[in-house]
Design a protein around this motif. Structure first.
Motif, short mmCIF file in Angstrom:
data_model
loop_
_atom_site.label_atom_id
_atom_site.label_comp_id
_atom_site.label_asym_id
_atom_site.label_seq_id
_atom_site.Cartn_x
_atom_site.Cartn_y
_atom_site.Cartn_z
N LEU A 143 0.66 -0.76 0.36
CA LEU A 143 0.09 0.16 -0.14
C LEU A 143 0.87 1.02 -0.13
N PHE A 144 1.62 1.25 0.50
CA PHE A 144 3.26 2.39 0.91
C PHE A 144 4.08 2.77 -0.10
N ALA A 145 4.65 1.41 -0.96
CA ALA A 145 5.45 1.80 -1.96
C ALA A 145 5.54 1.75 -3.63
N VAL A 146 3.84 1.21 -3.36
CA VAL A 146 3.26 0.67 -4.88
C VAL A 146 2.05 1.18 -4.87
N GLU A 147 1.00 1.00 -3.86
CA GLU A 147 0.18 2.52 -4.31
C GLU A 147 -0.02 3.11 -3.85
N GLY A 148 0.60 4.08 -2.98
CA GLY A 148 1.12 5.09 -2.84
C GLY A 148 0.40 6.13 -1.04
N TYR A 149 -0.20 4.98 -0.81
CA TYR A 149 -0.80 5.64 0.75
C TYR A 149 -0.01 6.19 1.63
N SER A 150 -0.49 7.11 2.01
CA SER A 150 0.31 7.42 3.50
C SER A 150 0.01 6.15 4.71
N HIS A 151 0.77 6.80 6.02
CA HIS A 151 0.26 5.99 7.33
C HIS A 151 -1.11 6.25 7.53
N ALA A 152 -1.72 7.96 7.32
CA ALA A 152 -2.60 7.89 8.48
C ALA A 152 -3.43 6.75 7.63
N GLU A 153 -3.54 6.76 5.82
CA GLU A 153 -4.47 6.27 4.68
C GLU A 153 -4.51 4.66 5.82
N ILE A 154 -3.28 4.26 5.43
CA ILE A 154 -3.48 3.13 5.59
C ILE A 154 -3.51 2.20 6.95
N ALA A 155 -3.39 3.27 7.96
CA ALA A 155 -4.36 3.02 9.57
C ALA A 155 -5.53 2.65 9.10
N ALA A 156 -6.66 3.95 8.93
CA ALA A 156 -7.53 3.69 8.53
C ALA A 156 -7.91 3.22 7.73
N LYS A 157 -7.76 2.47 7.29
CA LYS A 157 -8.24 0.94 6.00
C LYS A 157 -8.03 -0.12 7.02
N LEU A 158 -6.25 -1.19 7.47
CA LEU A 158 -6.50 -1.52 8.31
C LEU A 158 -6.54 -1.79 9.66
N HIS A 159 -7.08 -1.25 10.44
CA HIS A 159 -8.02 -0.37 11.81
C HIS A 159 -7.09 -0.68 12.52
#
Length: 183
Positions: free
Chosen positions: A134-150
């Motif tokens: 999600l971070f390296a390929v899709e370009g999501y931020s840590h905040a977005e990843i945290a929200a998506k993965l709870h």
């Protein structure tokens, strides 16, 4: 010019113009399908995810605020619909990097190295692999990843660092220190 064309297309889609909806689908389905294919084990499942995701896009199209790229917004909605579908099925996405999703290279050497890297990424623990992707390929931020993965942003950072550390260790192993494909 592109944004004004997209604005017109979106306005027509919101009004229910079927021809505009078809044009919109044809324009954005390929990039959205690339997102789905990363998480689905086969083309048929990827197409199901794409169609569900694009339905969500059409439902929310009037909410797009033109503050970023329309393509990025479409990809994000399709990704969210994909993750929602996996949650309903109580399973995690596969996060595969398949042959059809590889960049085209000039030589077989590049291809072999990419295959090695893909195999290394696949060996990562599931959550670390998912965060890394999600971070390296899709370009999501840590905040977005945290929200998506709870989980917390700190947890996202930890998993990314763990994935990087494991990949670094694997890359530094003796079998990858030399060009085994060189003559």
């Amino acid at each position: 010019m592109e944004e004004s064309t997209d604005r017109t297309l979106v306005e027509e889609c919101i009004r229910g113009d079927r021809r505009a909806q078809e044009l919109f689908y044809r324009k954005y389905a390929p990039v959205a399908l690339a997102v789905c294919r990363r998480y689905a084990p086969g083309r048929e499942e990827a197409m199901d995810l794409l169609n569900g995701g694009m339905m969500k896009v059409f439902e929310k199209l009037a909410q797009f605020r033109w503050e970023g790229s329309l393509e990025g917004w479409v990809k994000r909605l399709v990704f969210n619909a994909t993750i929602d579908q996996f949650r309903k099925q109580r399973r995690r996405p596969t996060l595969e990097i398949a042959d059809w999703d590889q960049p085209t290279e000039d030589s077989i050497t590049h291809r072999l190295y990419a295959d090695d890297l893909c195999r290394m990424i696949d060996l990562l623990p599931e959550t670390s692999k998912e965060v890394f992707w999600l971070f390296a390929v899709e370009g999501y931020s840590h905040a977005e990843i945290a929200a998506k993965l709870h989980f917390s942003e700190g947890n996202s950072r930890w998993h990314l660092n763990k994935a990087r550390q494991l990949l670094r260790e694997k890359l530094n192993q003796a079998s990858h220190n030399q060009n085994r494909y060189a003559g």
